[in-house]
Scaffold this active site. Structure first.
Site, PDB file in Angstrom:
ATOM      1  N   LYS A  79       0.820  -1.218   0.000  1.00 22.91           N
ATOM      2  CA  LYS A  79       0.000   0.000   0.000  1.00 22.91           C
ATOM      3  C   LYS A  79       0.849   1.261   0.000  1.00 22.91           C
ATOM      4  CE  LYS A  79      -0.704   0.238   5.028  1.00 22.91           C
ATOM      5  NZ  LYS A  79       0.041   1.496   5.238  1.00 22.91           N
ATOM      6  N   ASP A  80       2.134   1.165   0.340  1.00 25.68           N
ATOM      7  CA  ASP A  80       3.013   2.328   0.352  1.00 25.68           C
ATOM      8  C   ASP A  80       3.575   2.662  -1.026  1.00 25.68           C
ATOM      9  OD1 ASP A  80       2.705   2.581   3.103  1.00 25.68           O
ATOM     10  OD2 ASP A  80       4.498   1.405   3.563  1.00 25.68           O
ATOM     11  N   ARG A 127      -8.280   8.356   4.875  1.00 23.04           N
ATOM     12  CA  ARG A 127      -9.272   7.358   4.460  1.00 23.04           C
ATOM     13  C   ARG A 127     -10.071   6.862   5.652  1.00 23.04           C
ATOM     14  NH1 ARG A 127      -9.152   2.100   5.319  1.00 23.04           N
ATOM     15  NH2 ARG A 127      -6.974   2.212   5.967  1.00 23.04           N
ATOM     16  N   ARG A 128      -9.387   6.549   6.734  1.00 17.78           N
ATOM     17  CA  ARG A 128     -10.090   6.073   7.928  1.00 17.78           C
ATOM     18  C   ARG A 128     -10.891   7.196   8.573  1.00 17.78           C
ATOM     19  NH1 ARG A 128      -4.708   3.000   9.606  1.00 17.78           N
ATOM     20  NH2 ARG A 128      -5.135   0.919   8.755  1.00 17.78           N
ATOM     21  N   ARG A 145       0.510   9.047  14.959  1.00 13.04           N
ATOM     22  CA  ARG A 145       1.540   8.346  14.189  1.00 13.04           C
ATOM     23  C   ARG A 145       2.355   7.488  15.140  1.00 13.04           C
ATOM     24  NH1 ARG A 145       5.516  10.603  10.031  1.00 13.04           N
ATOM     25  NH2 ARG A 145       5.811   8.348   9.972  1.00 13.04           N
ATOM     26  N   ARG A 151       0.998   3.196  19.184  1.00 11.05           N
ATOM     27  CA  ARG A 151      -0.428   3.488  19.008  1.00 11.05           C
ATOM     28  C   ARG A 151      -1.289   2.762  20.053  1.00 11.05           C
ATOM     29  NH1 ARG A 151      -1.498   4.418  12.564  1.00 11.05           N
ATOM     30  NH2 ARG A 151       0.600   5.112  12.052  1.00 11.05           N
ATOM     31  N   CYS A 238      -2.011   8.342  -0.722  1.00  7.85           N
ATOM     32  CA  CYS A 238      -2.399   7.925   0.623  1.00  7.85           C
ATOM     33  C   CYS A 238      -3.020   9.073   1.419  1.00  7.85           C
ATOM     34  CB  CYS A 238      -1.216   7.320   1.379  1.00  7.85           C
ATOM     35  SG  CYS A 238       0.020   8.519   1.879  1.00  7.85           S
TER      36      CYS A 238
END
Length: 312
Positions: A79-80, A127-128, A145, A151, A238
């Site tokens: 995804k990166d 997106r989230r 981050r 997290r 992204c």
């Protein structure tokens, strides 16, 4: 035969993922490996990814090491990867994908729906953010981050009531039991390519390109190819509130590729949702067709519209 040098980011998740690829190389290619840790811009800066250009911040340093022959292979979270081609670099393999869904890690074992209105939920992903806002649960969505430990630690310390993470990362770290809810893609679609790994090498080493092909999973490759075609056609990165998920399913006439995608305004108030299906061999065309329909419905204007309300 000399060991293959595999470049990776130095984080625990990145080295764990690279270790999985190294095991596949030993098993299927019969080659020994040496893992080389490389620091990327995304590892050094604590700024939000969207303000750093987003796509490529975890990738460029690895690719540079590959091109100057410091390493022979690099491993990324797929995804990166930017959607455009990288000169001199081949995407040699996409191994079998982990579960691509997002998960919640919340205090007291709660789900999103059980969190009281005003609860502080951490995510650094636009997106989230947009999809969580679209659920209308009255949550306070706050930026965050850091690695998985950082997290989840914010929840344990009480700074956040919950965080949203990729299930794949927790699974690879052996921590999936810490998730209090797996989010249904009908509610929250993952990022294109989420849960998949990308194995790259130099195009100028055709023997290695061919050999690494033994690590490739055809179904995963088709799914992420369609998802990334959506991403490329919508010219999104992204930092865009875009989710997409494809999978190979059994149809009446055999295997079929099915994909769904969503583009949202940054506050989640408006969205364009589409799904499509087609032959597995036509993954690129399928993704382009789906994204083109979304563009016709105003997806590009939606994703680039100004924020309607302040995000924490």
């Amino acid at each position: 035969m000399t060991a293959l040098r595999i470049g990776t980011r130095a984080s625990l998740l990145a080295t764990t993922q690279t270790g999985l690829v190294a095991d596949l190389i030993r098993e299927r290619l019969g080659r020994e490996v040496e893992i080389v840790e490389i620091t990327t811009e995304g590892d050094v800066s604590r700024a939000p990814l969207a303000t750093m250009g987003g796509t490529g911040v975890f990738v460029n340093a690895l690719r540079e090491a590959l091109l100057v022959d410091e390493v022979d292979v690099v491993v990324h979270s797929l995804k990166d990867l930017p959607t455009g081609p990288a000169a001199g670099i081949a995407l040699a393999a996409v191994p079998p994908r982990e579960d691509p869904r997002d998960v919640v890690v919340a205090r007291d074992g709660l789900t999103l729906g059980e969190l009281p209105a005003g609860s502080r939920v951490g995510t650094g992903s636009p997106r989230r953010v947009a999809q969580l806002e679209a659920l209308g649960l009255g949550l306070e969505i706050a930026g965050i981050r850091g690695n998985v430990d950082t997290r989840i630690g914010k929840v344990a310390s009480g700074d956040y009531d919950a965080v949203v993470l990729a299930r794949a990362g927790l699974a690879r770290l052996g921590r999936v039991d810490e998730a209090t809810e797996v989010l249904d893609p009908l509610q929250v679609l993952p990022a294109p390519g989420q849960g998949a790994l990308a194995v790259e090498c130099r195009e100028s080493d055709p023997d290695l390109v061919t050999a690494l092909g033994a690590l490739d999973d055809a179904h995963t490759r088709a799914a992420v190819t369609a998802e990334r075609a959506v991403l490329a056609t919508l010219e999104a990165g992204c930092s865009a509130p875009l989710g997409a998920l494809a999978e190979v399913v059994e149809a009446e006439d055999g295997e079929e590729l099915w994909i769904r995608a969503v583009a949202l305004s940054t506050d989640g108030a408006l969205s364009v949702r589409r799904s499509a299906s087609g032959p597995v061999a036509d993954a690129v065309a399928l993704g382009i067709r789906l994204a083109s329909a979304m563009l016709d419905d105003g997806a590009a204007e939606l994703m680039s519209a100004p924020v309607r309300k302040q995000q924490a």
